[in-house]
Design an enzyme around this catalytic site. Structure first.
Site, PDB file in Angstrom:
ATOM      1  N   TRP A  86       0.830  -1.210   0.000  1.00  0.00           N
ATOM      2  CA  TRP A  86       0.000   0.000   0.000  1.00  0.00           C
ATOM      3  C   TRP A  86       0.863   1.258   0.000  1.00  0.00           C
ATOM      4  O   TRP A  86       0.396   2.349  -0.304  1.00  0.00           O
ATOM      5  CB  TRP A  86      -0.946  -0.002   1.198  1.00  0.00           C
ATOM      6  CG  TRP A  86      -0.287   0.190   2.540  1.00  0.00           C
ATOM      7  CD1 TRP A  86       0.835  -0.446   2.996  1.00  0.00           C
ATOM      8  CD2 TRP A  86      -0.684   1.080   3.593  1.00  0.00           C
ATOM      9  NE1 TRP A  86       1.151  -0.026   4.267  1.00  0.00           N
ATOM     10  CE2 TRP A  86       0.232   0.909   4.658  1.00  0.00           C
ATOM     11  CE3 TRP A  86      -1.714   1.983   3.754  1.00  0.00           C
ATOM     12  CZ2 TRP A  86       0.146   1.624   5.865  1.00  0.00           C
ATOM     13  CZ3 TRP A  86      -1.811   2.693   4.954  1.00  0.00           C
ATOM     14  CH2 TRP A  86      -0.892   2.505   5.982  1.00  0.00           C
ATOM     15  N   ASP A  87       2.149   1.091   0.342  1.00  0.00           N
ATOM     16  CA  ASP A  87       3.094   2.214   0.374  1.00  0.00           C
ATOM     17  C   ASP A  87       2.978   3.064  -0.896  1.00  0.00           C
ATOM     18  O   ASP A  87       3.082   4.284  -0.849  1.00  0.00           O
ATOM     19  CB  ASP A  87       4.539   1.694   0.459  1.00  0.00           C
ATOM     20  CG  ASP A  87       4.807   0.776   1.641  1.00  0.00           C
ATOM     21  OD1 ASP A  87       3.881   0.076   2.067  1.00  0.00           O
ATOM     22  OD2 ASP A  87       5.953   0.734   2.117  1.00  0.00           O
TER      23      ASP A  87
ATOM     24  N   GLU B 169       0.213  -2.613  12.685  1.00  0.00           N
ATOM     25  CA  GLU B 169       0.258  -4.076  12.535  1.00  0.00           C
ATOM     26  C   GLU B 169       0.449  -4.813  13.852  1.00  0.00           C
ATOM     27  O   GLU B 169       0.394  -6.043  13.893  1.00  0.00           O
ATOM     28  CB  GLU B 169       1.389  -4.446  11.560  1.00  0.00           C
ATOM     29  CG  GLU B 169       1.118  -3.932  10.162  1.00  0.00           C
ATOM     30  CD  GLU B 169       2.301  -4.105   9.209  1.00  0.00           C
ATOM     31  OE1 GLU B 169       3.460  -4.092   9.683  1.00  0.00           O
ATOM     32  OE2 GLU B 169       2.060  -4.246   7.997  1.00  0.00           O
TER      33      GLU B 169
ATOM     34  N   LYS C 179       2.329   0.602  16.301  1.00  0.00           N
ATOM     35  CA  LYS C 179       3.544   0.581  15.504  1.00  0.00           C
ATOM     36  C   LYS C 179       3.702   1.862  14.672  1.00  0.00           C
ATOM     37  O   LYS C 179       4.774   2.412  14.547  1.00  0.00           O
ATOM     38  CB  LYS C 179       3.494  -0.628  14.557  1.00  0.00           C
ATOM     39  CG  LYS C 179       4.732  -0.783  13.695  1.00  0.00           C
ATOM     40  CD  LYS C 179       4.618  -2.006  12.822  1.00  0.00           C
ATOM     41  CE  LYS C 179       5.860  -2.198  11.978  1.00  0.00           C
ATOM     42  NZ  LYS C 179       5.699  -3.277  11.006  1.00  0.00           N
ATOM     43  N   GLN C 180       2.590   2.304  14.074  1.00  0.00           N
ATOM     44  CA  GLN C 180       2.689   3.419  13.132  1.00  0.00           C
ATOM     45  C   GLN C 180       1.354   4.153  13.069  1.00  0.00           C
ATOM     46  O   GLN C 180       0.334   3.626  13.519  1.00  0.00           O
ATOM     47  CB  GLN C 180       3.068   2.898  11.748  1.00  0.00           C
ATOM     48  CG  GLN C 180       2.051   1.974  11.125  1.00  0.00           C
ATOM     49  CD  GLN C 180       2.659   1.078  10.033  1.00  0.00           C
ATOM     50  OE1 GLN C 180       3.202   0.021  10.329  1.00  0.00           O
ATOM     51  NE2 GLN C 180       2.541   1.516   8.793  1.00  0.00           N
TER      52      GLN C 180
END
Ligand code: IFM
Length: 769
Positions: free
Chosen positions: A324-325, A466, A580-581
């Site tokens: 998806w980046d 994630e 995580k993000q």
């Protein structure tokens, strides 16, 4: 202002990170920033875009081609390479303006005296199959020089070997090395020609290496050139070896300088199209340009069958897979500066629709469930056990493949953004609409209708964070699914009105539904978690707020092994609120017009201390939202962290013994987004360009070119004044709102100057931008 990345000494410890930092490439191939004498142990690699292979039942990964620029030197029998002889002086540099890599190494000779070795090289942006180099030596004493120059076929692989039945030939001065991949039998051919104009003896060496020997006179410079070309069966039909050979012969004929000039011209054009200038902050300027450089060397300008992998073309890490980046972090840069490449990136998703359909069917759903890790066919390269437990060595069950369903919505988001930015709806008739509808059908079949709450929900997913797998109603995922349904309906309306015949043909396959009627029903009662009326917080997923509250420092103190995985079944973060993000904050950035400043600020302040930024995709999002809420100085450190990730090499390089380093294109795209969409405050909704800057303290001006709906503009944005220049050749006037003021029109050939105080001046321009 410098455009050069430089290292002024040689350090073995930096070989791997320098391979990323000094990368060159042209979208067809990436060439790691290694030195001429390096081989596979130093991770030298010529990574080919879109050529994948599986060997020995291990992960499929991209194929590295033999290195046609390989060169090894010796003097009076002494091997002169940085790994054999500690250099007296050494510089390695990369000019990011013209993508030319250089090294100069000075060696002390065993019998006294010094020898200077220089090498310059580029991966041609003008001829995508071509590599070229110019090399020289100069010794202070008379000596016997031996140069081994040719094609190093002993390539670096993580899960190889991939090249079989290697054949090496010497054909009238050209070396040819050809092989085929094991899985799909794709031929990969490299040709090489070394050209020298001094008296020397040339003999054949081992494999595809020639040996050139001569007596060098003290003080004289001996210069030679190398041309190499790479072709594969995917791009060159039956005889890639012949094409490669013809390419190097033509290169020799043209000569190094002409090829370099053409390469430089191509780069100049790229920069004209995409350079973003920052006045007042040289460090930020350089880091941003470097990020743009990294995107330009991997942009698939010449093919719609490949997209950009998560580690670009810097090797085989992450299986060379597209995540998806690309749509969520890199696409915006291309949409604003190079819509043709943006189109290629989306066409790749159209070409891989069948793989996405297979994946949906495999899991028992309708429509298209895109691969979490996508390669050439669109089938998922992600394994069910993607991480190894460092304590037991056993593979851990992860749910990236099965549960990061947001990938299908990310693809839809990308396609729709393209239509908004370019107005080019042919992408829809060429497969884009089918992708959108198939993704909507997937979500329709994945959704759960909660009869008690009388709403559609999305259960059992993994969001961007994630570390928390298999959660219900992840706010980010739900918001994107909602967008997918809306886009499915809007694209149908658009096609029906504009291309009724195509619409009829395309939708024949969906007559038995679920289709538009069902999408509308689902949309009408679809649930997206909303801000709490008191705290304004959006819960990341159902019951997230009930997890253990623990500070990041405390969590880190619980780490037993530096490479242990924090997520999954019993990871450290799983039972806590540590993420995580960016997740909720990423959603607030994507749908920024739907949320108030107060909501964004409350969630930024809540989630930031809980974010590990364990992914390079994370900090840029906090920079974007900080700028959006008018606190650019909160965002600045996150911008710098993102923009320098491939310069500093400060990112995870290994998990256990697995190399996971490489370049970070999502962060490169994130740096551009933070600067332009964040601090410069540029936003286009398909009709109006909004510009509301929030520049960090030391930034005075941001200036950049822009393409919107096929027309060209130049923006110059400072705290108090915005100048928008429209090219004379533009077809339409652009509506814009600066500093939140009145709507203005910028007609073709006009330069509009808009001040914060409200004054507006319009000058008629002469000529193009
Ligand atoms: O896509 C990302 C993911 O969000 C975090 N882990 C790395 C992937 C590839 O960059």
């Amino acid at each position: 202002m410098s455009w050069t990345v430089q290292d002024q000494s040689f350090d073995r410890e930096r070989i791997t990170t320098n391979g990323n930092k000094f990368m060159t490439g042209n979208g067809y191939m990436g060439y790691r920033g290694t030195l001429e004498e390096f081989g596979k142990e130093q991770l030298a690699a010529v990574t080919l875009a879109g050529v994948y292979d599986q060997a020995g039942g291990k992960w499929r990964e991209p194929v590295n081609a033999p290195n046609g620029l390989f060169t090894r030197l010796s003097c009076n029998g002494q091997q002169l390479g940085v790994l054999n002889t500690e250099p007296e002086r050494h510089t390695q540099e990369l000019d990011i303006r013209s993508a030319v890599h250089k090294r100069e190494t000075v060696y002390g000779l065993a019998g006294g005296g010094q020898l200077v070795f220089t090498a310059e090289r580029f991966v041609s942006m003008d001829q995508l199959h071509l590599l070229a180099g110019k090399l020289s030596i100069n010794s202070t004493v008379d000596c016997r020089i031996v140069i081994e120059s040719g094609i190093d076929g002993d390539v670096w692989d993580i899960n190889g070997p991939h090249l079989h039945a290697r054949q090496e030939q010497f054909v009238e001065g050209v070396l040819r090395s050809s092989a085929v991949t094991g899985e799909l039998g794709v031929s990969v051919s490299v040709a090489e020609r070394t050209v020298f104009s001094f008296d020397a003896k040339e003999t054949a060496g081992d494999s595809a290496i020639r040996v050139i020997s001569f007596d060098a006179k003290a003080g004289e410079t001996y210069e030679w050139f190398k041309f190499a070309a790479v072709y594969t069966g995917l791009d060159a039909g039956d005889n890639p070896a012949l094409l490669a050979e013809q390419n190097v012969r033509a290169a020799e004929e043209a000569g190094y300088n002409r090829l370099l000039e053409a390469h430089r011209d191509a780069w100049e054009e790229r920069w004209l199209q995409s350079d973003c200038m920052i006045e007042g902050d040289d460090a930020a300027q350089f880091a941003l340009r470097y990020s743009i450089y990294q995107l330009l060397i991997i942009a698939p300008t010449g093919s719609e069958k490949v997209s950009i992998p998560a580690r670009g073309l810097s090797g085989q890490v992450y299986k060379g897979a597209v995540f998806w980046d690309t749509e969520m972090f890199m696409l915006p840069f291309f949409l604003h500066s190079d819509p043709r490449t943006a189109r290629n990136l989306l066409m790749y998703r159209i070409h891989t629709l069948e793989g996405a359909r297979r994946k949906a069917a495999e899991y028992g759903f309708l429509g298209a469930f895109y691969a979490w890790e996508s390669q050439d066919s669109g089938d998922d390269a992600c394994t069910l056990f993607n991480v190894n437990d460092v304590f037991t060595g056993r593979p851990l069950r992860t749910y990236f493949r099965d549960k990061q369903v947001h990938i299908s919505a990310d693809v839809v988001h990308g396609i729709w953004q393209y239509v908004i930015f370019t107005g080019d709806d042919t992408l829809l008739t060429e497969g884009g609409a089918e992708v959108i509808w198939e993704c909507a059908r997937f979500f329709y079949s994945y959704a759960y209708y909660n009869p008690v709450k009388q709403r559609y929900e999305i259960l059992d997913v993994t969001g961007p964070d994630e570390y928390h797998e298999r959660v219900n109603n992840n706010a980010f995922t739900n918001a994107l699914v909602k967008e997918t349904l809306e886009v499915a309906l809007k694209s149908a309306e658009l096609l029906q009105a504009k291309f009724p015949e195509e619409f009829r043909k395309l939708t024949r396959q969906f007559v038995d539904g679920p289709f538009l009627k069902e999408f509308q029903t689902m949309l009408d009662s679809f649930y997206v978690p909303q801000p709490d009326s008191e705290t304004l917080l959006i819960e990341q997923f159902d019951r997230y707020f009930q997890l253990e509250e623990v500070g990041l420092a405390e969590l880190k103190s619980r780490v037993i092994h530096k490479n242990e995985y924090w997520g999954g079944g019993n990871g450290l973060a799983t039972t806590t609120t540590i993420l995580k993000q960016a997740d909720v904050v990423l959603m607030l950035n994507l749908f920024k017009r739907s949320y108030s400043r107060e909501v964004k600020q409350a969630n930024w302040e809540f989630y930031e201390p809980r974010t590990e930024h364990g992914s390079s995709l994370s900090p840029c999002i906090y920079a974007l939202v900080a700028a959006d809420i008018g606190s650019p100085d909160w965002g600045y450190p996150y911008f710098m962290r993102t923009a320098t990730v491939d310069l500093t090499g400060e990112s995870k390089q290994y998990v256990g013994d697995l190399y996971i380093g490489g370049t970070h294109p999502a962060a490169n795209g994130g740096a551009w987004m933070a600067a332009v969409l964040g601090f410069a405050g540029v936003q286009f909704d398909g009709k109006v360009l909004y510009i509301k800057p929030a520049l960090p303290e030391q930034w005075n001006v941001v200036e950049l070119p822009l393409i919107l709906l096929g027309d060209s503009f130049r923006l110059r944005i400072s705290r108090n004044e915005i100048t928008v220049t429209a090219a004379t050749g533009n077809r339409n006037a652009l509506a814009l709102i600066a500093f939140g003021g009145e709507r203005q029109l910028c007609r073709p050939g006009v330069r509009l100057r808009l001040q914060l105080a409200g004054t507006i001046t319009a000058d008629e321009q002469q000529g193009a931008l």
